[in-house]
Design an enzyme around this catalytic site. Structure first.
Site, mmCIF file in Angstrom:
data_model
loop_
_atom_site.group_PDB
_atom_site.id
_atom_site.type_symbol
_atom_site.label_atom_id
_atom_site.label_comp_id
_atom_site.label_asym_id
_atom_site.label_seq_id
_atom_site.Cartn_x
_atom_site.Cartn_y
_atom_site.Cartn_z
ATOM 1 N N GLY A 1 7.806 4.120 2.881
ATOM 2 C CA GLY A 1 8.422 5.359 3.318
ATOM 3 C C GLY A 1 9.845 5.133 3.769
ATOM 4 N N GLY B 1 9.769 2.458 6.871
ATOM 5 C CA GLY B 1 9.092 1.180 6.788
ATOM 6 C C GLY B 1 8.147 1.136 5.612
ATOM 7 C CB VAL C 1 1.669 0.325 4.771
ATOM 8 C CG1 VAL C 1 0.287 -0.167 5.174
ATOM 9 C CG2 VAL C 1 2.195 1.318 5.806
ATOM 10 C CG LEU D 1 -2.067 -1.003 1.230
ATOM 11 C CD1 LEU D 1 -2.817 -0.942 2.563
ATOM 12 C CD2 LEU D 1 -3.033 -0.771 0.079
ATOM 13 N N GLY D 2 2.031 1.181 0.554
ATOM 14 C CA GLY D 2 2.889 2.362 0.612
ATOM 15 C C GLY D 2 4.240 2.022 1.188
ATOM 16 C CG ASP E 1 4.607 13.396 9.960
ATOM 17 O OD1 ASP E 1 5.161 14.224 9.205
ATOM 18 O OD2 ASP E 1 4.764 12.169 9.845
#
Length: 319
Positions: free
Chosen positions: A49, A52, A54, A46-47, A161
């Site tokens: 960064g 880490g 997801v 899903l993503g 954030d």
């Protein structure tokens, strides 16, 4: 795997750090040790960064779809992982904050926790350069994020954030959005100094702290970043690249903040109505003591925010 209980109750502001430390200790003792493949089937990523990634997974027995955030053990301290997980868990009762399953795991290579999946990606995926998103969607986002941020602030925490990547979409028209990623959230009053480069969301009081003792963080820093986010939604631009006088766009903004004169309105702000410009000027006050709270945005949602047919200059930094 048993789900945590009684950990999402309201936390009074002054008790927030103590409650979080207690929750950290309990979670560290009950951390489930298991390999991801034993209990979950990975569907897709899903993503990803800096710290880490997801994954969308399903529970092998129940078939429940979940988002699994994985942080490499080689580059993540256990306390860092537990802190992010426990903050998220303590805030998850709010409808505009990501829901948690109360499951934290430790595998041979990763720390991980599970939360509800957002299959419509995030805000950054729908912001069109030089255009933003439709005004009704921007206002839907604003109202929900005000509620989420006020909830976080009422717990004695500063989110720290706010950016489009951390606002997850649960429908394409922003009728339901949720904040995620609480790794930078800290108790109000925590002293911090700038450890990375200045970005558009960095409040000016933090921009020059690299060699200082740091400044105590406050909810006004979230107000600043929220103002930058709203500007991006309405224009498709960042208002500046860095919140430093060396940035010409920020310098223009500083002059306008000082004079308030129509002739000093920066070029790429001229697609906004007077009401929207006033709303953002309040959130983006250079003096944090004069900065409006995030809740002030609610006074403006019935006003038009974008001028009909208005077209900003192409000089600003694209989001």
């Amino acid at each position: 795997m048993a789900e945590s209980s009684a950990v999402t109750a309201a936390v009074p502001e002054r008790a927030a750090p103590t409650k979080l430390e207690e929750l950290l200790e309990i979670t560290a003792q009950s951390l489930v040790r298991a390999e991801v493949a034993e209990h979950y089937e990975v569907v897709r990523e899903l993503g990803r960064g800096k710290y880490g990634h997801v994954m969308l997974v399903t529970h092998r027995q129940r078939g429940t779809p979940m988002a699994l955030k994985l942080l490499p053990k080689a580059s993540t301290k256990l306390h860092t992982f537990l802190y992010e997980y426990c903050v998220a868990l303590s805030l998850a009762t709010h409808p505009a904050i990501i829901g948690m399953f109360g499951i934290a795991i430790e595998s041979s290579q990763y720390y991980g926790f599970l939360y509800e999946p957002a299959l419509h990606k995030d805000l950054i995926s729908i912001i069109k350069p030089r255009d933003g998103i439709p005004e009704p969607a921007a206002k839907q986002c604003a109202k929900q994020l005000v509620s989420a941020l006020e909830f976080i602030h009422s717990r004695g925490l500063v989110y720290r954030d706010i950016k489009p990547e951390n606002v997850l979409l649960f429908d394409p028209d922003c009728r339901l959005v949720k904040l995620t990623d609480f790794g930078l959230t800290r108790p109000k009053g925590t002293k911090l100094k700038l450890v990375a480069g200045v970005i558009p969301y960095t409040a000016p009081e933090l921009s020059n702290t690299a060699d200082a003792q740091g400044v105590p963080i406050d909810t006004s820093m979230d107000a600043w970043a929220f103002g930058v986010l709203l500007f991006c939604l309405l224009t498709g631009y960042f208002p500046w690249e860095q919140s430093l006088p060396e940035d010409p766009f920020f310098e223009d903004f500083m002059q306008w903040q000082e004079t308030g004169l129509e002739k000093d309105v920066p070029r790429h702000w001229r697609r906004l109505t007077a009401e929207a410009a006033g709303m953002l000027r309040s959130l983006l006050a250079l003096d944090p003591a004069k900065r409006g709270p995030v809740s002030a945005v609610l006074r403006y949602v019935s006003c038009p925010w974008r001028l009909e047919g208005g077209r900003g200059e192409e000089a600003a930094v694209k989001s």
